[in-house]
Design a protein around this motif. Structure first.
Motif, PDB file in Angstrom:
ATOM      1  N   SER A  99      15.948  47.912  45.989  1.00  0.00           N
ATOM      2  CA  SER A  99      16.304  49.093  45.207  1.00  0.00           C
ATOM      3  C   SER A  99      17.700  49.629  45.501  1.00  0.00           C
ATOM      4  CB  SER A  99      15.283  50.201  45.417  1.00  0.00           C
ATOM      5  OG  SER A  99      15.264  50.596  46.767  1.00  0.00           O
ATOM      6  N   ASP A 100      18.187  49.562  46.731  1.00  0.00           N
ATOM      7  CA  ASP A 100      19.526  50.049  47.069  1.00  0.00           C
ATOM      8  C   ASP A 100      20.382  48.868  47.506  1.00  0.00           C
ATOM      9  OD1 ASP A 100      19.019  52.737  46.554  1.00  0.00           O
ATOM     10  OD2 ASP A 100      18.175  53.039  48.545  1.00  0.00           O
ATOM     11  N   LYS A 101      21.492  48.668  46.797  1.00  0.00           N
ATOM     12  CA  LYS A 101      22.381  47.548  47.094  1.00  0.00           C
ATOM     13  C   LYS A 101      23.765  48.073  47.434  1.00  0.00           C
ATOM     14  CE  LYS A 101      20.203  44.514  43.692  1.00  0.00           C
ATOM     15  NZ  LYS A 101      20.423  43.787  42.437  1.00  0.00           N
ATOM     16  N   TYR A 102      24.395  47.439  48.401  1.00  0.00           N
ATOM     17  CA  TYR A 102      25.773  47.741  48.778  1.00  0.00           C
ATOM     18  C   TYR A 102      26.585  46.480  48.546  1.00  0.00           C
ATOM     19  CZ  TYR A 102      23.389  51.563  51.098  1.00  0.00           C
ATOM     20  OH  TYR A 102      22.605  52.658  51.352  1.00  0.00           O
ATOM     21  N   ASN A 103      27.837  46.644  48.093  1.00  0.00           N
ATOM     22  CA  ASN A 103      28.638  45.450  47.869  1.00  0.00           C
ATOM     23  C   ASN A 103      30.080  45.665  48.293  1.00  0.00           C
ATOM     24  OD1 ASN A 103      30.500  45.948  45.488  1.00  0.00           O
ATOM     25  ND2 ASN A 103      28.552  46.542  44.569  1.00  0.00           N
ATOM     26  N   LEU A 104      30.682  44.563  48.701  1.00  0.00           N
ATOM     27  CA  LEU A 104      32.117  44.466  48.966  1.00  0.00           C
ATOM     28  C   LEU A 104      32.624  43.299  48.151  1.00  0.00           C
ATOM     29  CD1 LEU A 104      32.249  44.907  52.841  1.00  0.00           C
ATOM     30  CD2 LEU A 104      32.952  46.560  51.119  1.00  0.00           C
ATOM     31  N   ALA A 105      33.797  43.461  47.558  1.00  0.00           N
ATOM     32  CA  ALA A 105      34.314  42.401  46.704  1.00  0.00           C
ATOM     33  C   ALA A 105      35.819  42.290  46.843  1.00  0.00           C
ATOM     34  CB  ALA A 105      33.960  42.679  45.241  1.00  0.00           C
ATOM     35  N   VAL A 106      36.300  41.108  46.550  1.00  0.00           N
ATOM     36  CA  VAL A 106      37.733  40.861  46.440  1.00  0.00           C
ATOM     37  C   VAL A 106      37.935  40.097  45.138  1.00  0.00           C
ATOM     38  CG1 VAL A 106      37.684  38.698  47.759  1.00  0.00           C
ATOM     39  CG2 VAL A 106      39.786  40.049  47.652  1.00  0.00           C
ATOM     40  N   GLY A 107      39.039  40.395  44.467  1.00  0.00           N
ATOM     41  CA  GLY A 107      39.278  39.741  43.193  1.00  0.00           C
ATOM     42  C   GLY A 107      40.693  39.949  42.710  1.00  0.00           C
ATOM     43  N   GLY A 108      40.890  39.652  41.457  1.00  0.00           N
ATOM     44  CA  GLY A 108      42.201  39.807  40.855  1.00  0.00           C
ATOM     45  C   GLY A 108      42.085  40.115  39.380  1.00  0.00           C
ATOM     46  N   ARG A 109      43.159  40.656  38.846  1.00  0.00           N
ATOM     47  CA  ARG A 109      43.232  40.953  37.417  1.00  0.00           C
ATOM     48  C   ARG A 109      44.560  40.453  36.858  1.00  0.00           C
ATOM     49  NH1 ARG A 109      41.513  47.302  36.668  1.00  0.00           N
ATOM     50  NH2 ARG A 109      39.298  47.066  37.135  1.00  0.00           N
ATOM     51  N   TYR A 110      44.497  40.008  35.625  1.00  0.00           N
ATOM     52  CA  TYR A 110      45.690  39.668  34.866  1.00  0.00           C
ATOM     53  C   TYR A 110      45.732  40.605  33.666  1.00  0.00           C
ATOM     54  CZ  TYR A 110      48.827  37.458  31.587  1.00  0.00           C
ATOM     55  OH  TYR A 110      49.836  37.225  30.692  1.00  0.00           O
ATOM     56  N   TYR A 111      46.829  41.338  33.523  1.00  0.00           N
ATOM     57  CA  TYR A 111      46.994  42.291  32.431  1.00  0.00           C
ATOM     58  C   TYR A 111      47.836  41.681  31.319  1.00  0.00           C
ATOM     59  CZ  TYR A 111      45.142  46.024  35.326  1.00  0.00           C
ATOM     60  OH  TYR A 111      44.323  46.805  36.088  1.00  0.00           O
ATOM     61  N   ILE A 112      47.388  41.828  30.097  1.00  0.00           N
ATOM     62  CA  ILE A 112      48.159  41.426  28.932  1.00  0.00           C
ATOM     63  C   ILE A 112      48.967  42.648  28.521  1.00  0.00           C
ATOM     64  CG2 ILE A 112      48.060  40.570  26.564  1.00  0.00           C
ATOM     65  CD1 ILE A 112      45.297  39.358  27.336  1.00  0.00           C
ATOM     66  N   GLU A 113      50.264  42.628  28.767  1.00  0.00           N
ATOM     67  CA  GLU A 113      51.129  43.805  28.602  1.00  0.00           C
ATOM     68  C   GLU A 113      51.131  44.377  27.198  1.00  0.00           C
ATOM     69  OE1 GLU A 113      55.123  43.560  29.879  1.00  0.00           O
ATOM     70  OE2 GLU A 113      54.608  42.877  31.876  1.00  0.00           O
ATOM     71  N   GLN A 114      51.046  43.532  26.200  1.00  0.00           N
ATOM     72  CA  GLN A 114      51.206  43.998  24.829  1.00  0.00           C
ATOM     73  C   GLN A 114      50.102  44.960  24.392  1.00  0.00           C
ATOM     74  OE1 GLN A 114      51.414  40.854  25.821  1.00  0.00           O
ATOM     75  NE2 GLN A 114      53.522  40.301  25.386  1.00  0.00           N
ATOM     76  N   ASN A 115      48.920  44.861  25.009  1.00  0.00           N
ATOM     77  CA  ASN A 115      47.821  45.690  24.517  1.00  0.00           C
ATOM     78  C   ASN A 115      46.971  46.344  25.596  1.00  0.00           C
ATOM     79  OD1 ASN A 115      46.351  43.506  25.450  1.00  0.00           O
ATOM     80  ND2 ASN A 115      46.135  42.609  23.435  1.00  0.00           N
ATOM     81  N   GLY A 116      47.190  46.110  26.864  1.00  0.00           N
ATOM     82  CA  GLY A 116      46.432  46.754  27.928  1.00  0.00           C
ATOM     83  C   GLY A 116      45.112  46.089  28.271  1.00  0.00           C
TER      84      GLY A 116
END
Length: 165
Positions: free
Chosen positions: A79-96
């Motif tokens: 019922s109760d979950k804890y999480n840690l994460a690592v990741g990345g994002r790529y943004y497309i500048e023209q539209n967000g």
């Protein structure tokens, strides 16, 4: 005619503002709400969660992202979950629009641990030069039990893009 020109000018300015936010060296902090029946897994009932995010643009349009979160659901199992994460994002500048990948470590109770790689597609809607509302659709793949714990959902976040020094 004046309304059309004004609308086009506002749209152009918002795109220019968005372009300036995804530069190398900027810092990102954010938070989001997940759940409230906006996600689906095979084992959960009503669920809600919160996440805190911190990121750094190591190159233009590319962000390294860290995340910590908590989730509660009404299931009889975990019922109760804890999480840690690592990741990345790529943004497309023209539209967000941004495309994200991550890997989460989930811990709940004494007997539940899982590693869940995930993907997301979201949109950074700028309210001003640095604050955004960020709706996103995400999918997390469970290695422990695909049918019960893999998740597809919708989250709504708020982000702050801090100016580089």
């Amino acid at each position: 005619m004046k309304k059309k020109i004004l609308t086009m000018a506002v749209a152009l300015l918002s795109v220019v503002t968005a372009n300036a936010q995804f530069e190398q060296g900027k810092v990102y902090v954010g938070g989001s709400l997940t759940g409230l029946n906006l996600k689906y897994t095979g084992s959960d009932k009503l669920s809600y969660g919160v996440q805190a995010n911190a990121g750094y643009f190591f190159a233009d349009d590319l962000m390294l992202l860290g995340q910590a979160g908590y989730e509660h659901n009404g299931s009889k199992g975990v019922s109760d979950k804890y999480n840690l994460a690592v990741g990345g994002r790529y943004y497309i500048e023209q539209n967000g629009i941004y495309l994200g990948v991550n890997c989460k470590y989930i811990h709940a109770g004494k007997n539940f641990n899982d590693v869940m790689p995930g993907v997301e597609v979201g949109y950074a809607f700028f309210l001003n030069n640095s604050v955004t509302v960020e709706p996103a659709i995400y999918y997390d793949q469970s290695f422990k039990n695909h049918s019960d714990y893999s998740t597809i959902g919708l989250k709504l976040g708020v982000g702050v893009y801090l100016f580089k020094e």
